[in-house]
Scaffold this active site. Structure first.
Site, PDB file in Angstrom:
ATOM      1  N   HIS A 199       0.836  -1.196   0.000  1.00 54.86           N
ATOM      2  CA  HIS A 199       0.000   0.000   0.000  1.00 54.86           C
ATOM      3  C   HIS A 199       0.873   1.248   0.000  1.00 54.86           C
ATOM      4  O   HIS A 199       2.102   1.156  -0.068  1.00 54.86           O
ATOM      5  CB  HIS A 199      -0.991  -0.024   1.163  1.00 54.86           C
ATOM      6  CG  HIS A 199      -0.362  -0.156   2.530  1.00 54.86           C
ATOM      7  ND1 HIS A 199       0.563   0.746   3.000  1.00 54.86           N
ATOM      8  CD2 HIS A 199      -0.516  -1.083   3.501  1.00 54.86           C
ATOM      9  CE1 HIS A 199       0.929   0.389   4.221  1.00 54.86           C
ATOM     10  NE2 HIS A 199       0.300  -0.730   4.538  1.00 54.86           N
ATOM     11  N   LYS A 237      -7.733   7.940  13.925  1.00 54.72           N
ATOM     12  CA  LYS A 237      -8.501   7.177  12.954  1.00 54.72           C
ATOM     13  C   LYS A 237      -7.822   7.091  11.600  1.00 54.72           C
ATOM     14  O   LYS A 237      -8.291   6.411  10.712  1.00 54.72           O
ATOM     15  CB  LYS A 237      -9.867   7.853  12.766  1.00 54.72           C
ATOM     16  CG  LYS A 237     -10.747   7.739  13.963  1.00 54.72           C
ATOM     17  CD  LYS A 237     -12.087   7.197  13.583  1.00 54.72           C
ATOM     18  CE  LYS A 237     -12.000   5.800  13.041  1.00 54.72           C
ATOM     19  NZ  LYS A 237     -13.244   5.295  12.525  1.00 54.72           N
ATOM     20  N   CYS A 297      -5.360 -20.194  17.009  1.00 51.21           N
ATOM     21  CA  CYS A 297      -4.396 -19.345  16.306  1.00 51.21           C
ATOM     22  C   CYS A 297      -3.057 -20.061  16.133  1.00 51.21           C
ATOM     23  O   CYS A 297      -2.239 -19.633  15.321  1.00 51.21           O
ATOM     24  CB  CYS A 297      -4.125 -18.060  17.080  1.00 51.21           C
ATOM     25  SG  CYS A 297      -5.561 -17.038  17.347  1.00 51.21           S
ATOM     26  N   HIS A 306     -10.933 -16.544  18.565  1.00 51.34           N
ATOM     27  CA  HIS A 306     -11.614 -17.833  18.512  1.00 51.34           C
ATOM     28  C   HIS A 306     -12.635 -18.054  19.633  1.00 51.34           C
ATOM     29  O   HIS A 306     -13.367 -19.044  19.600  1.00 51.34           O
ATOM     30  CB  HIS A 306     -10.590 -18.967  18.505  1.00 51.34           C
ATOM     31  CG  HIS A 306      -9.817 -19.041  17.230  1.00 51.34           C
ATOM     32  ND1 HIS A 306      -8.640 -18.348  17.037  1.00 51.34           N
ATOM     33  CD2 HIS A 306     -10.074 -19.665  16.064  1.00 51.34           C
ATOM     34  CE1 HIS A 306      -8.208 -18.577  15.817  1.00 51.34           C
ATOM     35  NE2 HIS A 306      -9.060 -19.372  15.208  1.00 51.34           N
ATOM     36  N   CYS A 319      -3.097 -20.052  22.177  1.00 49.01           N
ATOM     37  CA  CYS A 319      -4.409 -20.359  21.585  1.00 49.01           C
ATOM     38  C   CYS A 319      -4.208 -21.431  20.524  1.00 49.01           C
ATOM     39  O   CYS A 319      -3.461 -21.219  19.571  1.00 49.01           O
ATOM     40  CB  CYS A 319      -5.041 -19.116  20.958  1.00 49.01           C
ATOM     41  SG  CYS A 319      -6.503 -19.524  19.968  1.00 49.01           S
ATOM     42  N   LYS A 328      -8.881  12.772  12.127  1.00 50.79           N
ATOM     43  CA  LYS A 328      -8.157  12.761  13.387  1.00 50.79           C
ATOM     44  C   LYS A 328      -7.041  11.727  13.354  1.00 50.79           C
ATOM     45  O   LYS A 328      -7.144  10.696  12.713  1.00 50.79           O
ATOM     46  CB  LYS A 328      -9.131  12.399  14.514  1.00 50.79           C
ATOM     47  CG  LYS A 328     -10.056  13.511  14.877  1.00 50.79           C
ATOM     48  CD  LYS A 328     -10.598  13.262  16.288  1.00 50.79           C
ATOM     49  CE  LYS A 328     -11.946  13.919  16.481  1.00 50.79           C
ATOM     50  NZ  LYS A 328     -13.073  13.008  16.325  1.00 50.79           N
ATOM     51  N   HIS A 350       3.967   1.464   2.324  1.00 49.54           N
ATOM     52  CA  HIS A 350       5.180   0.777   1.857  1.00 49.54           C
ATOM     53  C   HIS A 350       5.858   1.608   0.770  1.00 49.54           C
ATOM     54  O   HIS A 350       7.078   1.770   0.757  1.00 49.54           O
ATOM     55  CB  HIS A 350       4.834  -0.578   1.242  1.00 49.54           C
ATOM     56  CG  HIS A 350       4.176  -1.546   2.175  1.00 49.54           C
ATOM     57  ND1 HIS A 350       2.894  -1.999   1.978  1.00 49.54           N
ATOM     58  CD2 HIS A 350       4.625  -2.160   3.294  1.00 49.54           C
ATOM     59  CE1 HIS A 350       2.581  -2.849   2.944  1.00 49.54           C
ATOM     60  NE2 HIS A 350       3.608  -2.966   3.757  1.00 49.54           N
ATOM     61  N   CYS A 379      -9.455 -16.502  23.815  1.00 47.44           N
ATOM     62  CA  CYS A 379      -8.872 -15.829  22.659  1.00 47.44           C
ATOM     63  C   CYS A 379      -9.925 -14.934  22.027  1.00 47.44           C
ATOM     64  O   CYS A 379     -11.049 -15.371  21.788  1.00 47.44           O
ATOM     65  CB  CYS A 379      -8.387 -16.878  21.652  1.00 47.44           C
ATOM     66  SG  CYS A 379      -7.999 -16.182  20.036  1.00 47.44           S
TER      67      CYS A 379
END
Lengths: 528, 305
Positions: A21, A308, A133, A158, A130, A305, A24, A155
């Site tokens: 994106h 965000k 995961c 999950h 987990c 802001k 990068h 988790c």
């Protein structure tokens, strides 16, 4: 580096599973501009970028796609990362992948040396694991269970209880380096830049460092610990070493001596890994620390802001398809102070494209070339006697070369561009004031017309050379039109004003053409 | 149905609607895609072919569409038109309200087999719309068919590495539970996102995409806008669901892909961001989910009016 010593610059290696994106691309372009500048200035330059390809998640996605992790990474490098570099015209000298043999073998060598030197010990790692995961979770990744799991930690992904697991791990004695690192920051204030990042890291290290777990047993897609192949090296430890394994560490001592130490360009969010863990690792191995770690800021979308707006999930080609790669490169380098967070918007990009690239620089180049074509049949005239205005242009021409070079030395890319733009503005003002079209009507002022156009052509050529690290495509075209001798990238940048021409200009299409749908009035994107 | 016939369905008439198409909005600076539309459905006084729809869309910066089928016939039509129209990719599925109908007729397995075959065709970029609908479907047998169909579609998406578009009406928690139980496809889209901030958080945690339709512009849709505010930008998509759910200020009139700028601009305004940057973000997201519209070539001659 006006002393001609080597300039080795790196970007972070990108996590191969990410989607490329604008964030990068921003890091890549900034590093590329610095690399191109030094390369063209004649400093022995080496620009490294690459991909980080180890870790559990890559193993998992590869398996889900029915291929080996190496095949998966190969596919992503080919379909996502190499195309990104092409989209924004990156001139890297090398591309390291953490799955390269040169990397894996020498990560092991490095680790063995650290082990032999007594900087690694065995300890126990305890954490919440987990099974969904297949990884250890940080406390922040856990939530309170509900229903049947009431009263337990589950988790967040999950919603199943985590298990408290303990595994044998290898630890790096990073705590030994708290004081040596503080001494480094003190004695070499430029080691971490900019100042805001430096202060944050000093404060962090002052609180004291803990030892670092550097191996995992829970998965095996990584570099095996050389003395215990039931463990793989922790991904960050593995990834950081790319900067030396790409430079010859362990297999090409001459190359390594020539290139190292490096300047690391990183986002400020990962500056801590580069300015704390990394130099500690190098100190432990008896290797010189990096020359500098520069933490650049975040890209913010205009008007939103801070909290965000770390929203850089936009694919760079959304911008280059409309504006071209030069405009992308110029915009992010000029509009944002390198090192600080910067806000950007489509409107700002459009406005600067039109005002600065099309009307400011592009139009200047077109006018000058067109006037030489019209009044002198394309042959660049010899100058007559100089007046104060001509001298002023020449003085500014020389000064901005020095100013821009000094700014690049400080990694202040935006300042370099604003210095160069003084010459753009000066030349535009000069042409307006001298009115060559009026001089052309009076045969008795031919001498003056020659001087003015000569001065303008010299200035435009100097601009082409100075801007070639930033907008390589447009300046390459302009160089052809100016009858530039040889490749523009071979013209020594610190004496750009000595550029040479074969004496004749050629017609020049607009360098930055008008973009029809810029105001939202046209049809679909230009690509259609 | 073949030869690129312009439409194959007609929307049920309802009294008192203004049946004229709204005028063209101001064009978007940065183009987007309509990732969920039904161009096979004729609506309004003037019948527009999919080509006319797409030409209008192109003129206002809507680069392409995902044309979505909901039964065997419309899925076939979608897959076929995508092969002649470069601005169209197809999604194929049995709609959750259609699954019980096939089941009742004893043809659900046959219909699923047709969809499974369509899923392997070029320019079919998604399985959808599938999911659960407790608003229009009830009864144990019907719901069982709906679940069976949904799970079969999830498998098809995973087998073919396709995106999946979910229809979720009054069934949020059951949809989530099903996705978790059988494992969601890598690229899962909640079409016409109808949840609140809580569902948006669940989607965010799981990396599921949220596609907002004209409903987000409706006056009474504060919960949708709250969801929009918490949704990570890299998971946002935009759609029309045309001919339904026309955005404000033309709510009630026939909808079409060319009206998506209203929805996009309303979203940007609500988020306090630049419409162009939001469009660039959404277009990036859309191409990540469905791939490039040019990845596979069209092979059939284009439809002529």
């Amino acid at each position: 580096m006006s002393d001609g010593s080597s300039f080795y610059i790196t970007t972070p290696i990108f996590y191969v599973n990410d989607v490329p994106h604008i964030g990068h691309a921003y890091t890549e372009v900034a590093s590329d501009v610095l690399a191109r500048w030094h390369r063209q200035a004649g400093d022995p330059t080496w620009f490294l970028t690459g991909t980080d390809e180890h870790g559990q998640k890559i193993l998992r996605t590869a398996t889900a796609n029915g291929v080996t992790p190496k095949e998966w990474a190969d596919r992503l490098v080919e379909t996502a990362w190499q195309p990104l570099l092409q989209t924004i015209d990156i001139s890297n000298d090398d591309f390291i992948r953490t799955t390269d043999a040169r990397h894996e073998v020498n990560v092991q060598l490095f680790l063995q040396r650290l082990f032999d030197a007594g900087y690694i010990y065995t300890g126990d790692y305890e954490g919440a694991y987990c099974v969904g995961c297949e990884e250890y979770k940080q406390p922040g990744d856990l939530i309170d269970g509900t229903g049947p799991y009431e009263g337990q930690q589950v988790c967040a992904i999950h919603s199943i209880p985590v298990e408290l697991l303990q595994e044998r791990n290898y630890f790096f004695r990073m705590s030994d380096f708290t004081q040596p690192l503080l001494d480094l920051y003190e004695s070499n204030p430029d080691f971490i830049q900019p100042e805001s990042v430096r202060n944050e890291i000093i404060a962090f290290v002052k609180r004291g460092l803990t030892d670092l777990s550097i191996s995992r047993q829970s998965f095996d897609w990584g570099v095996k610990v050389p003395w215990d192949d039931s463990h793989v090296v922790y991904v960050w430890f593995d990834a950081l070493l790319n900067y030396i394994t790409a430079a010859g560490y362990g297999y090409d001592d001459e190359k390594f001596a020539r290139l190292w130490p490096a300047t690391h360009i990183v986002g400020k969010d990962i500056a801590r890994f580069h300015a704390v863990i990394w130099p500690a690792m190098l100190m432990a191995a008896g290797i010189e620390v990096p020359k500098q770690v520069f933490g650049h800021g975040w890209l913010l979308v205009g008007g939103e802001k801070m909290s965000k707006s770390k929203l850089t999930g936009i694919a760079p080609n959304q911008i280059t398809d409309t504006f071209g790669s030069d405009a992308f490169r110029y915009y992010f380098m000029s509009a944002i102070n390198f090192g600080q967070d910067g806000s950007f918007s489509w409107e700002d990009l459009s406005a600067r494209y039109q005002a600065e690239l099309a009307n400011g620089f592009g139009n200047l180049a077109s006018r000058v070339v067109a006037m030489v074509t019209r009044y002198f049949d394309g042959v660049i005239p010899d100058p007559g006697e100089s007046e104060a205005a001509d001298e002023r242009v020449r003085t500014i021409e020389r000064r901005v070369v020095d100013d821009a070079d000094a700014a690049i030395e400080r990694l202040a890319i935006h300042e370099a561009l604003s210095s160069i733009w003084e010459l753009v503005d000066e030349l535009n003002g000069y042409i307006t004031a001298q009115e060559p079209w009026a001089l052309a009507k009076k045969p008795e002022l031919l001498d003056r017309l020659q001087t003015v156009l000569f001065t303008a052509v010299r200035g435009v050529g100097t601009l082409a050379v100075l801007l070639s690290p930033v907008i390589p495509e447009a300046t390459g075209t302009l160089w052809q039109a100016l009858g530039g001798v040889g490749e523009i990238t071979d013209v020594p940048l610190r004496t750009a004003y000595h550029w040479e021409t074969d004496g004749k200009v050629w017609p020049l299409e607009p360098l930055f053409p008008r973009i029809e749908n810029i105001e939202g009035s046209g049809g679909p994107a230009a690509r259609e | 149905m073949t030869d690129g016939s312009p439409t194959i369905r007609k929307r049920e008439p309802s009294a008192g609607r203004d049946l004229t198409y709204p005028p063209l909005p101001q064009a978007l600076t940065v183009p987007v895609y309509d990732n969920h539309t039904h161009l096979e459905v004729q609506d309004g006084d003037d019948s527009l072919s999919y080509r006319e729809h797409l030409d209008r869309a192109s003129s206002v910066g809507v680069r392409g569409v995902v044309q979505v089928g909901g039964d065997v016939e419309t899925s076939r039509w979608s897959a076929e038109q995508a092969l002649r129209e470069p601005r169209m990719l197809a999604a194929v599925a049995l709609h959750p309200n259609e699954a019980p109908v096939y089941d009742e007729a004893g043809t659900l397995d046959d219909a699923l087999a047709v969809i499974a075959e369509l899923a392997t065709r070029p320019r079919v970029a998604a399985i959808g719309e599938t999911g659960l609908d407790f608003f229009r479907t009830s009864g144990e047998k019907a719901l069982a068919a709906q679940y069976r169909s949904f799970e079969a579609h999830i498998e098809m998406a995973k087998e073919n590495n396709l995106a999946m578009q979910i229809h979720d009406r009054d069934a949020h928690s059951e949809v989530i539970a099903t996705l978790k139980r059988v494992g969601a496809p890598e690229r899962t889209v909640f079409h016409c996102f109808s949840g609140d901030a809580e569902l948006a958080r669940v989607c965010a945690e799981n990396g599921w995409y949220m596609s907002f339709a004209g409903t987000v512009t409706f006056k009474n849709a504060d919960n949708l806008r709250e969801a929009l505010a918490v949704a990570p930008r890299n998971l946002l998509l935009v759609e029309t669901d045309a001919p339904f759910l026309t955005p404000v200020p033309h709510r009630g009139r026939p909808n079409a892909p060319y009206l998506i700028p209203y929805t996009l601009r309303a979203m940007a305004e609500y988020l306090g961001t630049d419409a162009s940057m939001l469009a660039a973000q959404i277009t990036s997201n859309t191409e990540l989910v469905y791939g490039s519209w040019n990845a596979e070539p069209v092979v059939l001659p284009s439809y002529t009016d």
